[in-house]
Design a protein around this motif. Structure first.
Motif, PDB file in Angstrom:
ATOM      1  N   ALA A  16       0.836  -1.210   0.000  1.00 12.96           N
ATOM      2  CA  ALA A  16       0.000   0.000   0.000  1.00 12.96           C
ATOM      3  C   ALA A  16       0.865   1.251   0.000  1.00 12.96           C
ATOM      4  CB  ALA A  16      -0.929  -0.015   1.214  1.00 12.96           C
ATOM      5  N   SER A  19       2.012   1.700  -3.525  1.00 16.24           N
ATOM      6  CA  SER A  19       0.891   2.151  -4.367  1.00 16.24           C
ATOM      7  C   SER A  19       0.606   3.633  -4.142  1.00 16.24           C
ATOM      8  CB  SER A  19      -0.354   1.315  -4.065  1.00 16.24           C
ATOM      9  OG  SER A  19      -0.139  -0.044  -4.368  1.00 16.24           O
ATOM     10  N   LEU A  20       0.710   4.103  -2.916  1.00 15.81           N
ATOM     11  CA  LEU A  20       0.485   5.522  -2.651  1.00 15.81           C
ATOM     12  C   LEU A  20       1.574   6.376  -3.300  1.00 15.81           C
ATOM     13  CD1 LEU A  20      -0.989   7.824  -1.270  1.00 15.81           C
ATOM     14  CD2 LEU A  20       0.313   7.336   0.826  1.00 15.81           C
ATOM     15  N   ALA A  54       0.790   6.547  -6.927  1.00 17.39           N
ATOM     16  CA  ALA A  54      -0.361   7.415  -7.206  1.00 17.39           C
ATOM     17  C   ALA A  54       0.023   8.882  -7.115  1.00 17.39           C
ATOM     18  CB  ALA A  54      -1.487   7.093  -6.227  1.00 17.39           C
ATOM     19  N   THR A  73      -5.314   9.535  -5.674  1.00 17.27           N
ATOM     20  CA  THR A  73      -4.331   9.607  -4.592  1.00 17.27           C
ATOM     21  C   THR A  73      -5.004   9.451  -3.233  1.00 17.27           C
ATOM     22  OG1 THR A  73      -2.956  11.062  -5.950  1.00 17.27           O
ATOM     23  CG2 THR A  73      -2.511  11.011  -3.571  1.00 17.27           C
ATOM     24  N   GLN A  84      -7.721   7.832  -2.648  1.00 13.91           N
ATOM     25  CA  GLN A  84      -8.089   6.421  -2.516  1.00 13.91           C
ATOM     26  C   GLN A  84      -6.887   5.577  -2.092  1.00 13.91           C
ATOM     27  OE1 GLN A  84      -9.685   5.619  -6.410  1.00 13.91           O
ATOM     28  NE2 GLN A  84     -11.796   6.174  -5.832  1.00 13.91           N
ATOM     29  N   ALA A  85      -5.707   5.915  -2.602  1.00 19.68           N
ATOM     30  CA  ALA A  85      -4.490   5.198  -2.207  1.00 19.68           C
ATOM     31  C   ALA A  85      -4.149   5.473  -0.742  1.00 19.68           C
ATOM     32  CB  ALA A  85      -3.330   5.589  -3.109  1.00 19.68           C
ATOM     33  N   GLU A  86      -4.383   6.723  -0.300  1.00 20.56           N
ATOM     34  CA  GLU A  86      -4.153   7.035   1.112  1.00 20.56           C
ATOM     35  C   GLU A  86      -5.095   6.242   2.014  1.00 20.56           C
ATOM     36  OE1 GLU A  86      -4.544  11.208   1.626  1.00 20.56           O
ATOM     37  OE2 GLU A  86      -2.696  11.716   0.525  1.00 20.56           O
TER      38      GLU A  86
END
Length: 447
Positions: A385, A388-389, A392, A406, A408-410
């Motif tokens: 995760a 992924s952040l 993003a 972004t 959503q990634a957080e």
């Protein structure tokens, strides 16, 4: 391992630095443990267990007393008929002229000595010592349970804080999604139904945030009830090594009690030899030294009686008495057999407790391995995760993705962190299960 050749004062100084650092870390961990667990000393359940132990210790000291004092007194009143004959007797040696007293008094003071426990006294001491061990085991169980509850309460607060953080990010994401839906609707790219769905998602996220806030409040109250408003964190737990579970120790103590009962039953059928020597120091006073084979407790007593000895008993200076007593009943053999069966049953209970404890220990350690695997998976998910952040944010910087992606990634990273906190709590709970299983206080090990 021997020290390599050529290592001089520099090597010793480096070793000394490591020793000082290790001592400092140990002292710090001990201080943290004491600081976190210290408020538990005033908890009612711990105070109750401690008072029970103190009472058992006092009972043991009472049975081990080397000297005991006894006092006994009595008074007798006589109903005497008047002597026959004239009111006055010229010859005082005439039995009809002797005036009988109207009452009599006797006082006895005795000391009983216990140079060493034997027989019935030994049984009482052994039973009191078993009671002390049982009370000490109860105190350890109460302390372990309280300290484990305090650690779990602290971790639940952390988990609730992380849950609130996730809920707040969910509200932010729902708000951003609603704004994006309204913007698309204004441009004709979204339908009113999509806007209504976004509004419902925002309301649901707000409810989840309110629920997370309540959970955090309750978690903090639960922690404060145990350790108060302390800000000290609990010590880092280590996995306990093997030990004797309380159920096994309790079975062993029950076996010891059964053995004491059997020894008492055997002693009850043995004849008892009693011996005493009385020394008359005067017509009214005497000293008696006695001993019996059942307890081997010598006793010394002093007796004073108002009615003095008369002739010819006043010529007796000392009296030696030896007696033998036995209590023989028809069911004595059955009683001995019953006591022996109780010992054998208690011995089998110990073996059963050991087997059951071994199975339970294997299950607990297997559950710990499963929790550790789950924790490793949660750590890997958190790392994924985080990457992924970062990706993003880079795509948003390059204009390839919207700020909503972004966000959503957080949220995904916060959820992964929440899952990691849950996995850590699960692993800690499995470790605490082992501490409870061994009745091992955390403050004694994690220092």
């Amino acid at each position: 391992m021997s020290r390599p050749q050529g290592v001089g004062d520099g090597g010793q100084g480096h070793k000394a630095k490591h020793t000082v650092l290790a001592l400092a870390v140990a002292a710090l961990n001990f201080g943290i443990a004491q600081g976190f667990f210290a408020p538990l000393e005033n908890h009612p359940s711990l105070l109750q267990a401690r008072l029970g132990l103190e009472a058992a210790q006092a009972q043991l000291r009472a049975t081990q007393s080397p000297v005991s004092l006894q006092a006994q007194g009595g008074v007798s009143f006589f109903e005497v008929t008047p002597p026959p004959g004239p009111p006055t007797c010229p010859n005082p040696l005439n039995p009809q002229c002797i005036t009988l007293p109207s009452d009599g008094r006797q006082i006895t003071l005795g000391l009983t000595f216990t140079p060493f426990p034997f027989g019935d006294v030994s049984d009482a001491v052994n039973q009191a010592a078993i009671g002390v061990e049982q009370a000490a085991l109860g105190l350890r169980q109460a302390r372990t349970q309280l300290e484990a509850q305090a650690v779990e309460a602290f971790l639940r607060v952390r988990l609730a804080e992380r849950g609130l953080e996730v809920a707040r990010l969910g509200v932010r994401l729902a708000q951003a999604s609603l704004e994006a839906a309204k913007l698309r609707e204004s441009r004709g790219a979204a339908s009113p139904s999509e806007v209504r769905q976004a509004e419902a998602s925002l309301r649901q996220a707000a409810l989840q945030q309110a629920d997370a806030e309540r959970n955090l409040t309750l978690a903090k109250q639960g922690l404060a009830d145990l350790v108060g408003p302390s800000s000290d964190p609990p010590p880092r737990l280590i996995v306990p090594s093997e030990g004797t579970p309380p159920q096994v120790r309790q079975a062993e103590l029950q076996l010891a009690n059964a053995q004491v009962a059997y020894d008492r039953a055997v002693r009850g059928v043995l004849p008892v030899v009693q011996g005493s020597y009385t020394r008359n120091t005067s017509d009214n006073d005497s000293l008696t030294l006695s001993l019996n084979s059942r307890t081997l407790q010598p006793s010394l007593s002093y007796t004073n009686q108002s009615q003095g000895r008369s002739a010819p008993q006043d010529r007796i200076v000392g009296t030696l008495q030896i007696g033998l007593s036995a209590n023989i009943a028809f069911g004595v053999l059955d009683a001995l057999e019953a006591a022996q069966k109780q010992v054998e049953a208690a011995r089998q209970a110990v073996e059963a407790a050991r087997r059951s404890s071994k199975q339970q220990e294997d299950l607990l350690r297997s559950a710990l391995q499963t929790a550790e695997q789950g924790l490793a998976n949660a750590q890997q998910a958190r790392s994924d995760a985080e990457r992924s952040l970062a990706e993003a944010r880079e795509r948003e910087r390059l204009g390839l993705a919207s700020p909503l992606a972004t966000l959503q990634a957080e949220l995904a990273l916060a959820q992964a962190q929440l899952n990691l906190e849950q996995a850590e709590l699960g692993r800690t709970q499995r470790i605490l299960d082992l501490y409870r299983f061994y009745a091992l206080p955390l403050s004694e090990v994690n220092r």
